[in-house]
Design a protein around this motif. Sequence first.
Motif, PDB file in Angstrom:
ATOM      1  N   GLU A 233       0.830  -1.213   0.000  1.00  0.00           N
ATOM      2  CA  GLU A 233       0.000   0.000   0.000  1.00  0.00           C
ATOM      3  C   GLU A 233       0.862   1.259   0.000  1.00  0.00           C
ATOM      4  O   GLU A 233       0.452   2.307   0.483  1.00  0.00           O
ATOM      5  CB  GLU A 233      -0.954  -0.025   1.190  1.00  0.00           C
ATOM      6  N   GLY A 234       2.080   1.126  -0.559  1.00  0.00           N
ATOM      7  CA  GLY A 234       2.957   2.276  -0.656  1.00  0.00           C
ATOM      8  C   GLY A 234       3.753   2.578   0.599  1.00  0.00           C
ATOM      9  O   GLY A 234       4.442   3.581   0.673  1.00  0.00           O
ATOM     10  N   ARG A 235       3.663   1.683   1.596  1.00  0.00           N
ATOM     11  CA  ARG A 235       4.450   1.800   2.829  1.00  0.00           C
ATOM     12  C   ARG A 235       5.029   0.429   3.136  1.00  0.00           C
ATOM     13  O   ARG A 235       4.332  -0.585   2.993  1.00  0.00           O
ATOM     14  CB  ARG A 235       3.568   2.261   3.985  1.00  0.00           C
ATOM     15  N   PRO A 236       6.286   0.372   3.565  1.00  0.00           N
ATOM     16  CA  PRO A 236       6.901  -0.939   3.812  1.00  0.00           C
ATOM     17  C   PRO A 236       6.217  -1.698   4.952  1.00  0.00           C
ATOM     18  O   PRO A 236       5.888  -1.102   5.983  1.00  0.00           O
ATOM     19  CB  PRO A 236       8.349  -0.604   4.170  1.00  0.00           C
ATOM     20  N   LEU A 237       6.001  -2.984   4.730  1.00  0.00           N
ATOM     21  CA  LEU A 237       5.434  -3.839   5.770  1.00  0.00           C
ATOM     22  C   LEU A 237       6.421  -4.019   6.925  1.00  0.00           C
ATOM     23  O   LEU A 237       6.005  -4.199   8.066  1.00  0.00           O
ATOM     24  CB  LEU A 237       5.068  -5.211   5.194  1.00  0.00           C
ATOM     25  N   LEU A 238       7.713  -3.991   6.605  1.00  0.00           N
ATOM     26  CA  LEU A 238       8.767  -4.155   7.609  1.00  0.00           C
ATOM     27  C   LEU A 238       9.643  -2.898   7.599  1.00  0.00           C
ATOM     28  O   LEU A 238      10.670  -2.851   6.931  1.00  0.00           O
ATOM     29  CB  LEU A 238       9.607  -5.404   7.304  1.00  0.00           C
ATOM     30  N   PRO A 239       9.252  -1.874   8.339  1.00  0.00           N
ATOM     31  CA  PRO A 239      10.041  -0.633   8.352  1.00  0.00           C
ATOM     32  C   PRO A 239      11.468  -0.875   8.852  1.00  0.00           C
ATOM     33  O   PRO A 239      11.700  -1.734   9.704  1.00  0.00           O
ATOM     34  CB  PRO A 239       9.275   0.264   9.323  1.00  0.00           C
ATOM     35  N   ASN A 240      12.395  -0.126   8.307  1.00  0.00           N
ATOM     36  CA  ASN A 240      13.813  -0.203   8.690  1.00  0.00           C
ATOM     37  C   ASN A 240      14.443  -1.563   8.432  1.00  0.00           C
ATOM     38  O   ASN A 240      15.396  -1.955   9.106  1.00  0.00           O
ATOM     39  CB  ASN A 240      14.003   0.201  10.161  1.00  0.00           C
ATOM     40  N   VAL A 241      13.896  -2.300   7.469  1.00  0.00           N
ATOM     41  CA  VAL A 241      14.432  -3.595   7.056  1.00  0.00           C
ATOM     42  C   VAL A 241      14.873  -3.461   5.604  1.00  0.00           C
ATOM     43  O   VAL A 241      14.118  -2.969   4.767  1.00  0.00           O
ATOM     44  CB  VAL A 241      13.379  -4.712   7.208  1.00  0.00           C
ATOM     45  N   SER A 242      16.093  -3.872   5.312  1.00  0.00           N
ATOM     46  CA  SER A 242      16.580  -3.826   3.926  1.00  0.00           C
ATOM     47  C   SER A 242      16.282  -5.154   3.233  1.00  0.00           C
ATOM     48  O   SER A 242      15.878  -6.133   3.873  1.00  0.00           O
ATOM     49  CB  SER A 242      18.077  -3.518   3.894  1.00  0.00           C
ATOM     50  N   TYR A 243      16.487  -5.165   1.923  1.00  0.00           N
ATOM     51  CA  TYR A 243      16.236  -6.356   1.106  1.00  0.00           C
ATOM     52  C   TYR A 243      17.494  -6.678   0.317  1.00  0.00           C
ATOM     53  O   TYR A 243      17.986  -5.849  -0.447  1.00  0.00           O
ATOM     54  CB  TYR A 243      15.057  -6.124   0.152  1.00  0.00           C
ATOM     55  N   LEU A 244      18.007  -7.882   0.521  1.00  0.00           N
ATOM     56  CA  LEU A 244      19.198  -8.370  -0.159  1.00  0.00           C
ATOM     57  C   LEU A 244      18.724  -9.343  -1.235  1.00  0.00           C
ATOM     58  O   LEU A 244      17.971 -10.282  -0.933  1.00  0.00           O
ATOM     59  CB  LEU A 244      20.086  -9.074   0.867  1.00  0.00           C
ATOM     60  N   ILE A 245      19.116  -9.098  -2.475  1.00  0.00           N
ATOM     61  CA  ILE A 245      18.665  -9.925  -3.597  1.00  0.00           C
ATOM     62  C   ILE A 245      19.881 -10.527  -4.290  1.00  0.00           C
ATOM     63  O   ILE A 245      20.809  -9.806  -4.652  1.00  0.00           O
ATOM     64  CB  ILE A 245      17.836  -9.107  -4.604  1.00  0.00           C
ATOM     65  N   GLY A 246      19.845 -11.843  -4.453  1.00  0.00           N
ATOM     66  CA  GLY A 246      20.927 -12.540  -5.141  1.00  0.00           C
ATOM     67  C   GLY A 246      20.490 -12.982  -6.522  1.00  0.00           C
ATOM     68  O   GLY A 246      19.421 -13.569  -6.677  1.00  0.00           O
ATOM     69  N   SER A 247      21.307 -12.693  -7.517  1.00  0.00           N
ATOM     70  CA  SER A 247      21.058 -13.161  -8.884  1.00  0.00           C
ATOM     71  C   SER A 247      21.702 -14.539  -9.021  1.00  0.00           C
ATOM     72  O   SER A 247      22.921 -14.667  -8.872  1.00  0.00           O
ATOM     73  CB  SER A 247      21.668 -12.175  -9.880  1.00  0.00           C
ATOM     74  N   ILE A 248      20.891 -15.550  -9.280  1.00  0.00           N
ATOM     75  CA  ILE A 248      21.366 -16.930  -9.370  1.00  0.00           C
ATOM     76  C   ILE A 248      21.269 -17.396 -10.818  1.00  0.00           C
ATOM     77  O   ILE A 248      20.197 -17.340 -11.416  1.00  0.00           O
ATOM     78  CB  ILE A 248      20.505 -17.874  -8.492  1.00  0.00           C
ATOM     79  N   HIS A 249      22.378 -17.825 -11.360  1.00  0.00           N
ATOM     80  CA  HIS A 249      22.414 -18.378 -12.723  1.00  0.00           C
ATOM     81  C   HIS A 249      23.072 -19.748 -12.670  1.00  0.00           C
ATOM     82  O   HIS A 249      24.169 -19.892 -12.116  1.00  0.00           O
ATOM     83  CB  HIS A 249      23.190 -17.457 -13.666  1.00  0.00           C
ATOM     84  N   ARG A 250      22.356 -20.740 -13.217  1.00  0.00           N
ATOM     85  CA  ARG A 250      22.854 -22.124 -13.234  1.00  0.00           C
ATOM     86  C   ARG A 250      23.295 -22.593 -11.856  1.00  0.00           C
ATOM     87  O   ARG A 250      24.291 -23.277 -11.699  1.00  0.00           O
ATOM     88  CB  ARG A 250      23.977 -22.275 -14.243  1.00  0.00           C
ATOM     89  N   GLY A 251      22.547 -22.171 -10.837  1.00  0.00           N
ATOM     90  CA  GLY A 251      22.790 -22.630  -9.480  1.00  0.00           C
ATOM     91  C   GLY A 251      23.863 -21.898  -8.714  1.00  0.00           C
ATOM     92  O   GLY A 251      24.199 -22.280  -7.598  1.00  0.00           O
ATOM     93  N   CYS A 252      24.418 -20.822  -9.287  1.00  0.00           N
ATOM     94  CA  CYS A 252      25.489 -20.076  -8.618  1.00  0.00           C
ATOM     95  C   CYS A 252      25.111 -18.604  -8.469  1.00  0.00           C
ATOM     96  O   CYS A 252      24.582 -18.002  -9.396  1.00  0.00           O
ATOM     97  CB  CYS A 252      26.784 -20.157  -9.416  1.00  0.00           C
ATOM     98  N   VAL A 253      25.411 -18.047  -7.297  1.00  0.00           N
ATOM     99  CA  VAL A 253      25.194 -16.622  -7.083  1.00  0.00           C
ATOM    100  C   VAL A 253      26.197 -15.854  -7.934  1.00  0.00           C
ATOM    101  O   VAL A 253      27.397 -16.085  -7.850  1.00  0.00           O
ATOM    102  CB  VAL A 253      25.391 -16.240  -5.600  1.00  0.00           C
TER     103      VAL A 253
END
Length: 137
Positions: free
Chosen positions: A99-119
């Motif tokens: 709704e345009g506001r974070p559900l978990l305030p002050n929490v960051s998001y780390l995203i890993g790109s995985i290709h063929r099973g490897c980060v």
Amino acid sequence: MSHWPEHILTEVGRHLEAAYPFEGCGVLLREEGTGRLRSRPLRNAAGNPRVAYAFAPEEWLAVCIEADARSERVVCVFHSHVDAPATFSQEDLLRAAPEGRPLLPNVSYLIGSIHRGCVHYVSEYEWRAGNFVSRAS
């Protein structure tokens, strides 16, 4: 690039690689007082785990109970993108701030790109000025 300790990134990477060809997910928790970090992998309960992630409600409840008992708080949510870039997607935005506001305030998001099973690449996003932006920005 990341401010997280190498051992934490290694644990996260192992979990994300083990989840391949599905998206892996979990959280990082910080102990109040000591600042000690730990990773807590979670099962991906999304309907289509190749392109999305969702925490199983019972596992999320267990994390919240554990965190409370151990004087911890969630400081980061992590997940992978399968054979895709480590960018904060529209789907990520809808789940993190429906709704345009974070559900978990002050929490960051780390995203890993995985290709063929490897980060191949990891990026981190945080809420700033009404949107999730790269922590490097």
